[in-house]
Design an enzyme around this catalytic site. Structure first.
Site, mmCIF file in Angstrom:
data_model
loop_
_atom_site.group_PDB
_atom_site.id
_atom_site.type_symbol
_atom_site.label_atom_id
_atom_site.label_comp_id
_atom_site.label_asym_id
_atom_site.label_seq_id
_atom_site.Cartn_x
_atom_site.Cartn_y
_atom_site.Cartn_z
ATOM 1 N N ASP A 268 3.334 -33.150 50.357
ATOM 2 C CA ASP A 268 3.458 -33.194 48.894
ATOM 3 C C ASP A 268 4.769 -33.859 48.476
ATOM 4 O O ASP A 268 5.786 -33.729 49.168
ATOM 5 C CB ASP A 268 3.406 -31.749 48.361
ATOM 6 C CG ASP A 268 3.064 -31.716 46.878
ATOM 7 O OD1 ASP A 268 2.752 -32.786 46.320
ATOM 8 O OD2 ASP A 268 3.128 -30.634 46.288
ATOM 9 N N ASN A 316 -8.489 -34.053 44.166
ATOM 10 C CA ASN A 316 -7.687 -35.255 43.877
ATOM 11 C C ASN A 316 -8.474 -36.348 43.151
ATOM 12 O O ASN A 316 -7.882 -37.288 42.614
ATOM 13 C CB ASN A 316 -7.081 -35.833 45.167
ATOM 14 C CG ASN A 316 -5.883 -35.047 45.671
ATOM 15 O OD1 ASN A 316 -5.573 -35.037 46.854
ATOM 16 N ND2 ASN A 316 -5.185 -34.358 44.769
HETATM 17 C C1 FPP Z 1 0.491 -35.458 47.610
HETATM 18 O O1 FPP Z 1 1.634 -35.915 46.906
HETATM 19 C C2 FPP Z 1 0.038 -36.548 48.495
HETATM 20 C C3 FPP Z 1 -1.225 -37.081 48.498
HETATM 21 C C4 FPP Z 1 -2.293 -36.601 47.597
HETATM 22 C C5 FPP Z 1 -1.567 -38.220 49.378
HETATM 23 C C6 FPP Z 1 -1.036 -38.074 50.787
HETATM 24 C C7 FPP Z 1 -1.322 -39.306 51.549
HETATM 25 C C8 FPP Z 1 -0.472 -39.907 52.386
HETATM 26 C C9 FPP Z 1 0.863 -39.398 52.714
HETATM 27 C C10 FPP Z 1 -0.898 -41.148 53.095
HETATM 28 C C11 FPP Z 1 -1.358 -40.757 54.466
HETATM 29 C C12 FPP Z 1 -2.144 -41.815 55.098
HETATM 30 C C13 FPP Z 1 -3.161 -41.543 55.980
HETATM 31 C C14 FPP Z 1 -3.827 -42.685 56.667
HETATM 32 C C15 FPP Z 1 -3.640 -40.198 56.260
HETATM 33 P P1 FPP Z 1 1.553 -36.057 45.323
HETATM 34 O O2 FPP Z 1 0.995 -37.383 44.962
HETATM 35 O O3 FPP Z 1 0.803 -34.898 44.769
HETATM 36 O O4 FPP Z 1 3.071 -36.004 44.933
HETATM 37 P P2 FPP Z 1 3.686 -35.327 43.630
HETATM 38 O O5 FPP Z 1 3.490 -33.843 43.763
HETATM 39 O O6 FPP Z 1 5.118 -35.702 43.675
HETATM 40 O O7 FPP Z 1 2.972 -35.911 42.451
#
Ligand code: FPP
Length: 481
Positions: A268, A316
């Site tokens: 996250d 999501n």
């Molecule tokens: C949550 O952070 C993250 C995600 C929903 C996406 C995670 C994906 C990756 C790290 C890429 C991985 C790649 C592969 C191939 C598995 P957020 O967007 O909710 O962050 P925030 O809380 O700051 O908004």
């Protein structure tokens, strides 16, 4: 407690080849126990192999696997008479002991066999001897020992026999077994943990030759129970019998060192990381993907076998379309560009989630990498279009379709990656302290570690902090410690 892994330990080449043969004939009949190891036998049972204690119980014309401990010539004859297709798992050292017994016997020498008369290996050796008469004093004899015997004990017994008889030749001791025993004998620590089944002769022998207190553990439950006792000692050696799988060895060492075998991560904070730099959220996801590849290396270096990451939840989809399609594109690109890295590092990729709703190119990329990495033991499980509740609902529907009542154990087998052990540690980055529908069933007894670090900034130091936190927890799992 200092943990020292003894070398050599574990599976010898004979056992490895017998197991490979049996696994490639999963579902066939196995005469006796292929090897004396409950983990290996459990895996063969899961493949549908049928264990019988008498060759007559194998249907005519079927495939039968002979155990690593060998069989008697009589059994070979009965297998031929029943037109069985034989897969011979006999260890080359056992076969050599058989040939030596036959050679002595053919030369008309009485043969003294050293070992446990109830063990199938000794019965096989005895089966090669035509005339089982007792030798007369001064007569020329041949000596054959069970391959897994303590080499010193055999030498002492042979010295005693030389006082009465003319010993023409000695055969039997397997060098792989001797090397493992020598490593135990030379260990100068405070205690030894021997991993292997209690009915395994060579495993018990490793305990006998130790110069310090020695304990046997047959499975991870035993290791967990023994860990506190081991922690009373300063220096503990760990070894394993010749039929013990290496992954049990690694899991046991990890458990003694209090390293989790399965770490799950809620990655996250990508969006906030990007926004704090004035960049679009997708920039943060791309940086997060880089962190994931680096973290995989650190986790692998620390001996962690299973890593599960939460990449896209069933919730999501509610994000703006541009972010969702950006993420789907990133997953496809990552899979294509990192596939050879996963192959090179021998990491198996698996995807958990409702993959039917994912875009077609992404599903194809997943299938391709899953196929190319299917044989590797270390695993990366990527949760895509995953929800803990969705997973439970999907498993419940599969159970209803089968029409059979479920237990916790049979229900567990209906989850997305049924053979992967439950996570020991769940790490959540980004400052939130909630589980967000991640691995609801599997994390029932997981330890949680929360950090404010945003996922793209997650470092090797953050990982060590999480592992240190985990190692300080008292995991009672509902019991009393
Ligand atoms: C949550 O952070 C993250 C995600 C929903 C996406 C995670 C994906 C990756 C790290 C890429 C991985 C790649 C592969 C191939 C598995 P957020 O967007 O909710 O962050 P925030 O809380 O700051 O908004």
């Amino acid at each position: 407690m200092e943990i020292v892994t003894l070398d050599p330990h574990g599976m010898c080449s004979g056992v490895r080849s017998a197991i490979a043969k049996a696994m490639s004939h999963g579902g066939a009949y196995c005469l006796h126990q292929l090897v004396h190891n409950e983990i290996v036998l459990g895996e063969l049972l899961a493949l549908g192999s049928v264990f019988v204690d008498d060759i007559e119980k194998v249907p005519d014309g079927a495939t039968v696997i002979f155990p690593a401990h060998g069989v008697t010539p009589e059994v070979r004859g009965r297998a031929a008479a029943k037109r069985l297709s034989v897969v011979d798992g006999t260890c080359p050292f056992v076969a050599r002991a058989h040939r030596a017994a036959r050679r002595f016997s053919d030369a008309g020498l009485p043969v003294v066999v050293l070992g446990d008369p109830s063990h199938t290996e000794v019965q096989g050796i005895l089966g090669e001897i035509a005339d089982r008469r007792a030798p007369r004093p001064g007569e020329k004899i041949g000596v054959v020992s069970q391959t897994t015997m303590n080499a010193d004990e055999v030498a002492a017994e042979v010295a005693r026999l030389r006082e009465k008889f003319d010993v023409a030749g000695v055969a039997g001791i397997c060098t792989a077994t001797k090397e493992r025993q020598d490593a135990v004998r030379e260990f100068d620590g405070d205690a030894i943990l021997v991993l292997g089944s209690r009915n395994s002769a060579n495993t018990r022998r490793l305990c006998e030759v130790a110069r310090c207190p020695a304990y046997i553990a047959s499975n991870m439950d035993d290791v967990v129970k023994l860990r506190e006792e081991m922690e009373r000692y300063g220096k503990v050696g760990v070894t394993s019998g010749a039929s013990t799988p290496e992954r049990f060895f690694e899991s046991a060492v990890g458990c003694l060192r209090r390293i989790p075998q399965h770490v799950a991560i809620i990655m996250d904070g990508n969006g906030r990381w990007a926004q704090s730099r004035g960049r679009p959220r997708g920039f943060g996801h791309a940086a997060g993907a880089g962190t994931l590849m680096r973290a995989l290396g650190w986790l692998g270096d620390r001996g962690i076998r299973y890593v599960t990451v939460y990449a896209f939840s069933t919730e999501n989809w509610k994000r703006p379309e541009s972010e969702v399609s950006g993420l789907m594109g990133l997953f496809s690109t990552m899979l294509k560009s990192k596939a050879s890295e996963l192959v090179g590092n021998q990491v198996r990729l698996r995807v958990a989630g409702r993959r039917g709703d994912l875009p077609r190119p992404l599903r194809d990329a997943i299938a391709d990498v899953e196929r190319r990495t299917a044989s590797f033991e270390r695993q990366l499980i990527v949760c895509l279009n995953y929800g803990g509740r969705a997973e439970i609902v999907d498993a419940a529907n599969a159970a209803i379709a089968r029409g059979e009542p479920v237990t916790e154990e049979t229900f567990r087998r209906l989850l997305y990656v049924p053979d992967v052990p439950d996570p020991d540690l769940v790490i959540r980055t980004g400052g939130e302290r909630r589980t967000s529908n991640f691995l609801l069933w599997e994390s029932a007894y997981a330890e949680y570690h929360f950090t404010d670090t945003l996922w793209p900034d997650f470092s090797e130091r953050d990982l060590d902090e999480a592992l240190g936190d985990y190692s300080s927890r008292d995991r009672r799992k509902g019991g009393l410690s």
